[in-house]
Design a protein around this motif. Structure first.
Motif, PDB file in Angstrom:
ATOM      1  N   GLN A  11      -6.338 -45.929  22.757  1.00 45.63           N
ATOM      2  CA  GLN A  11      -5.185 -46.332  21.958  1.00 45.63           C
ATOM      3  C   GLN A  11      -5.647 -47.045  20.696  1.00 45.63           C
ATOM      4  OE1 GLN A  11      -2.633 -48.647  24.555  1.00 45.63           O
ATOM      5  NE2 GLN A  11      -1.447 -46.827  25.071  1.00 45.63           N
ATOM      6  N   ALA A  12      -4.809 -46.983  19.690  1.00 45.14           N
ATOM      7  CA  ALA A  12      -5.110 -47.695  18.450  1.00 45.14           C
ATOM      8  C   ALA A  12      -5.370 -49.169  18.754  1.00 45.14           C
ATOM      9  CB  ALA A  12      -3.959 -47.549  17.470  1.00 45.14           C
ATOM     10  N   GLY A  13      -6.394 -49.696  18.110  1.00 46.94           N
ATOM     11  CA  GLY A  13      -6.801 -51.071  18.354  1.00 46.94           C
ATOM     12  C   GLY A  13      -7.879 -51.214  19.400  1.00 46.94           C
ATOM     13  N   GLY A  14      -8.144 -50.148  20.117  1.00 43.87           N
ATOM     14  CA  GLY A  14      -9.152 -50.183  21.165  1.00 43.87           C
ATOM     15  C   GLY A  14     -10.562 -49.991  20.623  1.00 43.87           C
ATOM     16  N   SER A  15     -11.501 -49.919  21.551  1.00 46.72           N
ATOM     17  CA  SER A  15     -12.914 -49.798  21.199  1.00 46.72           C
ATOM     18  C   SER A  15     -13.572 -48.693  22.013  1.00 46.72           C
ATOM     19  CB  SER A  15     -13.656 -51.114  21.478  1.00 46.72           C
ATOM     20  OG  SER A  15     -13.157 -52.164  20.688  1.00 46.72           O
ATOM     21  N   PHE A  41     -22.152 -38.925  11.779  1.00 47.74           N
ATOM     22  CA  PHE A  41     -21.198 -38.193  10.962  1.00 47.74           C
ATOM     23  C   PHE A  41     -19.956 -37.955  11.799  1.00 47.74           C
ATOM     24  CE2 PHE A  41     -23.958 -36.841   7.419  1.00 47.74           C
ATOM     25  CZ  PHE A  41     -25.203 -37.156   7.940  1.00 47.74           C
ATOM     26  N   ARG A  42     -18.867 -37.612  11.126  1.00 51.22           N
ATOM     27  CA  ARG A  42     -17.658 -37.256  11.868  1.00 51.22           C
ATOM     28  C   ARG A  42     -16.902 -36.174  11.111  1.00 51.22           C
ATOM     29  NH1 ARG A  42     -13.737 -42.629  11.219  1.00 51.22           N
ATOM     30  NH2 ARG A  42     -12.997 -42.182   9.093  1.00 51.22           N
ATOM     31  N   GLN A  43     -16.151 -35.411  11.875  1.00 42.32           N
ATOM     32  CA  GLN A  43     -15.299 -34.385  11.281  1.00 42.32           C
ATOM     33  C   GLN A  43     -13.943 -34.421  11.961  1.00 42.32           C
ATOM     34  OE1 GLN A  43     -16.946 -30.420  11.117  1.00 42.32           O
ATOM     35  NE2 GLN A  43     -15.512 -29.822   9.515  1.00 42.32           N
ATOM     36  N   GLY A  44     -12.950 -34.855  11.213  1.00 47.26           N
ATOM     37  CA  GLY A  44     -11.596 -34.918  11.735  1.00 47.26           C
ATOM     38  C   GLY A  44     -10.905 -33.574  11.645  1.00 47.26           C
ATOM     39  N   PRO A  45      -9.782 -33.435  12.327  1.00 44.86           N
ATOM     40  CA  PRO A  45      -9.060 -32.163  12.317  1.00 44.86           C
ATOM     41  C   PRO A  45      -8.651 -31.774  10.891  1.00 44.86           C
ATOM     42  CG  PRO A  45      -7.893 -33.842  13.613  1.00 44.86           C
ATOM     43  CD  PRO A  45      -9.144 -34.456  13.147  1.00 44.86           C
ATOM     44  N   GLN A  65     -20.906 -48.517  17.780  1.00 45.62           N
ATOM     45  CA  GLN A  65     -19.854 -49.346  18.348  1.00 45.62           C
ATOM     46  C   GLN A  65     -18.655 -49.281  17.423  1.00 45.62           C
ATOM     47  OE1 GLN A  65     -19.751 -51.221  21.311  1.00 45.62           O
ATOM     48  NE2 GLN A  65     -17.584 -51.461  20.760  1.00 45.62           N
ATOM     49  N   MET A  66     -17.536 -48.864  17.953  1.00 48.75           N
ATOM     50  CA  MET A  66     -16.323 -48.697  17.150  1.00 48.75           C
ATOM     51  C   MET A  66     -15.240 -49.616  17.685  1.00 48.75           C
ATOM     52  SD  MET A  66     -16.326 -44.559  16.658  1.00 48.75           S
ATOM     53  CE  MET A  66     -15.910 -44.235  18.372  1.00 48.75           C
ATOM     54  N   ASN A  67     -14.806 -50.542  16.868  1.00 47.68           N
ATOM     55  CA  ASN A  67     -13.757 -51.489  17.240  1.00 47.68           C
ATOM     56  C   ASN A  67     -12.529 -51.280  16.361  1.00 47.68           C
ATOM     57  OD1 ASN A  67     -15.549 -52.693  19.095  1.00 47.68           O
ATOM     58  ND2 ASN A  67     -16.340 -54.079  17.508  1.00 47.68           N
ATOM     59  N   SER A  68     -11.425 -51.818  16.813  1.00 47.68           N
ATOM     60  CA  SER A  68     -10.172 -51.727  16.046  1.00 47.68           C
ATOM     61  C   SER A  68      -9.905 -50.301  15.589  1.00 47.68           C
ATOM     62  CB  SER A  68     -10.225 -52.670  14.829  1.00 47.68           C
ATOM     63  OG  SER A  68     -10.458 -53.999  15.228  1.00 47.68           O
ATOM     64  N   LEU A  69      -9.993 -49.403  16.517  1.00 48.78           N
ATOM     65  CA  LEU A  69      -9.864 -47.987  16.174  1.00 48.78           C
ATOM     66  C   LEU A  69      -8.464 -47.663  15.683  1.00 48.78           C
ATOM     67  CD1 LEU A  69     -12.005 -46.545  19.054  1.00 48.78           C
ATOM     68  CD2 LEU A  69     -12.341 -46.043  16.627  1.00 48.78           C
ATOM     69  N   LYS A  70      -8.429 -46.709  14.756  1.00 52.29           N
ATOM     70  CA  LYS A  70      -7.179 -46.264  14.149  1.00 52.29           C
ATOM     71  C   LYS A  70      -7.016 -44.762  14.366  1.00 52.29           C
ATOM     72  CE  LYS A  70      -7.948 -49.590  10.404  1.00 52.29           C
ATOM     73  NZ  LYS A  70      -8.088 -49.767   8.932  1.00 52.29           N
ATOM     74  N   PRO A  71      -5.785 -44.275  14.310  1.00 52.59           N
ATOM     75  CA  PRO A  71      -5.610 -42.820  14.463  1.00 52.59           C
ATOM     76  C   PRO A  71      -6.436 -42.010  13.468  1.00 52.59           C
ATOM     77  CG  PRO A  71      -3.512 -43.933  14.723  1.00 52.59           C
ATOM     78  CD  PRO A  71      -4.503 -44.983  14.316  1.00 52.59           C
ATOM     79  N   GLY A  72      -6.680 -42.563  12.299  1.00 53.21           N
ATOM     80  CA  GLY A  72      -7.495 -41.876  11.296  1.00 53.21           C
ATOM     81  C   GLY A  72      -8.957 -41.735  11.681  1.00 53.21           C
ATOM     82  N   ASP A  73      -9.369 -42.437  12.727  1.00 53.78           N
ATOM     83  CA  ASP A  73     -10.747 -42.300  13.208  1.00 53.78           C
ATOM     84  C   ASP A  73     -10.906 -41.121  14.157  1.00 53.78           C
ATOM     85  OD1 ASP A  73     -10.765 -45.874  13.459  1.00 53.78           O
ATOM     86  OD2 ASP A  73     -11.668 -44.660  11.862  1.00 53.78           O
ATOM     87  N   THR A  74      -9.804 -40.463  14.482  1.00 56.91           N
ATOM     88  CA  THR A  74      -9.868 -39.298  15.354  1.00 56.91           C
ATOM     89  C   THR A  74     -10.750 -38.226  14.732  1.00 56.91           C
ATOM     90  OG1 THR A  74      -7.705 -39.711  16.353  1.00 56.91           O
ATOM     91  CG2 THR A  74      -8.510 -37.438  16.377  1.00 56.91           C
ATOM     92  N   VAL A  76     -13.589 -38.021  19.743  1.00 57.40           N
ATOM     93  CA  VAL A  76     -12.868 -39.292  19.834  1.00 57.40           C
ATOM     94  C   VAL A  76     -11.433 -39.052  19.376  1.00 57.40           C
ATOM     95  CG1 VAL A  76     -12.668 -41.621  18.885  1.00 57.40           C
ATOM     96  CG2 VAL A  76     -14.927 -40.693  19.465  1.00 57.40           C
ATOM     97  N   THR A  77     -10.500 -39.426  20.227  1.00 55.54           N
ATOM     98  CA  THR A  77      -9.091 -39.300  19.887  1.00 55.54           C
ATOM     99  C   THR A  77      -8.437 -40.671  19.995  1.00 55.54           C
ATOM    100  OG1 THR A  77      -9.031 -37.036  20.737  1.00 55.54           O
ATOM    101  CG2 THR A  77      -6.918 -38.152  20.418  1.00 55.54           C
ATOM    102  N   VAL A  78      -7.816 -41.104  18.901  1.00 51.67           N
ATOM    103  CA  VAL A  78      -7.159 -42.406  18.875  1.00 51.67           C
ATOM    104  C   VAL A  78      -5.662 -42.172  18.769  1.00 51.67           C
ATOM    105  CG1 VAL A  78      -7.021 -44.645  17.749  1.00 51.67           C
ATOM    106  CG2 VAL A  78      -9.168 -43.360  17.701  1.00 51.67           C
ATOM    107  N   SER A  79      -4.949 -42.621  19.776  1.00 50.10           N
ATOM    108  CA  SER A  79      -3.499 -42.433  19.791  1.00 50.10           C
ATOM    109  C   SER A  79      -2.796 -43.647  19.190  1.00 50.10           C
ATOM    110  CB  SER A  79      -3.019 -42.205  21.224  1.00 50.10           C
ATOM    111  OG  SER A  79      -3.277 -43.341  22.015  1.00 50.10           O
ATOM    112  N   SER A  80      -1.679 -43.390  18.581  1.00 51.03           N
ATOM    113  CA  SER A  80      -0.925 -44.478  17.933  1.00 51.03           C
ATOM    114  C   SER A  80       0.059 -45.116  18.896  1.00 51.03           C
ATOM    115  CB  SER A  80      -0.181 -43.938  16.718  1.00 51.03           C
ATOM    116  OG  SER A  80       0.662 -42.876  17.100  1.00 51.03           O
TER     117      SER A  80
END
Length: 118
Positions: A13-17, A37-41, A82-91, A114-118
């Motif tokens: 979930q958003a805000g998670g790590s 690196f990352r590649q979003g949809p 280490q990814m903290n305070s994750l946002k949907p844009g980090d998906t 990695v999928t970050v839900s809002s």
């Protein structure tokens, strides 16, 4: 030759790590600069950051500074993100890569999603 295997992705979930790992096998891991690196949809691949053998980190995205931390354990041949305070844009699918003396990322892992839900 270096073989790279990422792990640690998932749904959060958003805000998670999450902490991503990249296990390397092969020769002289400590000599390589390691990158994430990352590649979003529907997006192009982005450079998240890198860490050379010296351990001096460099981040390529303003949006992750202060939230993401790259580290490496040369004794364990492992790279971390280490990814903290994750946002949907980090998906995205996150990839680790290794760069040798020519500064070219010649070795890549298969990616971890990695999928970050809002």
């Amino acid at each position: 030759q270096v073989q790279l295997v990422e792990s640690g992705g998932g749904l959060v979930q958003a805000g998670g790590s999450l902490r991503l790992s990249c296990a390397a096998s092969g020769r002289a891991f400590s000599m390589y600069t390691m990158g994430w690196f990352r590649q979003g949809p529907g997006k192009e691949r982005e450079f998240v950051g890198r860490i050379p053998w010296s351990g001096v980190r460099e981040y390529g995205l303003e949006s992750v500074k202060g939230r993401f931390t790259i580290s490496r354990d040369n004794a364990k041949n492992t790279l971390y993100l280490q990814m903290n305070s994750l946002k949907p844009g980090d998906t995205a699918v996150y990839y680790c890569a290794a760069s040798g003396a020519d500064s070219t990322y010649s070795y890549w892992g298969q990616g971890t999603r990695v999928t970050v839900s809002s």
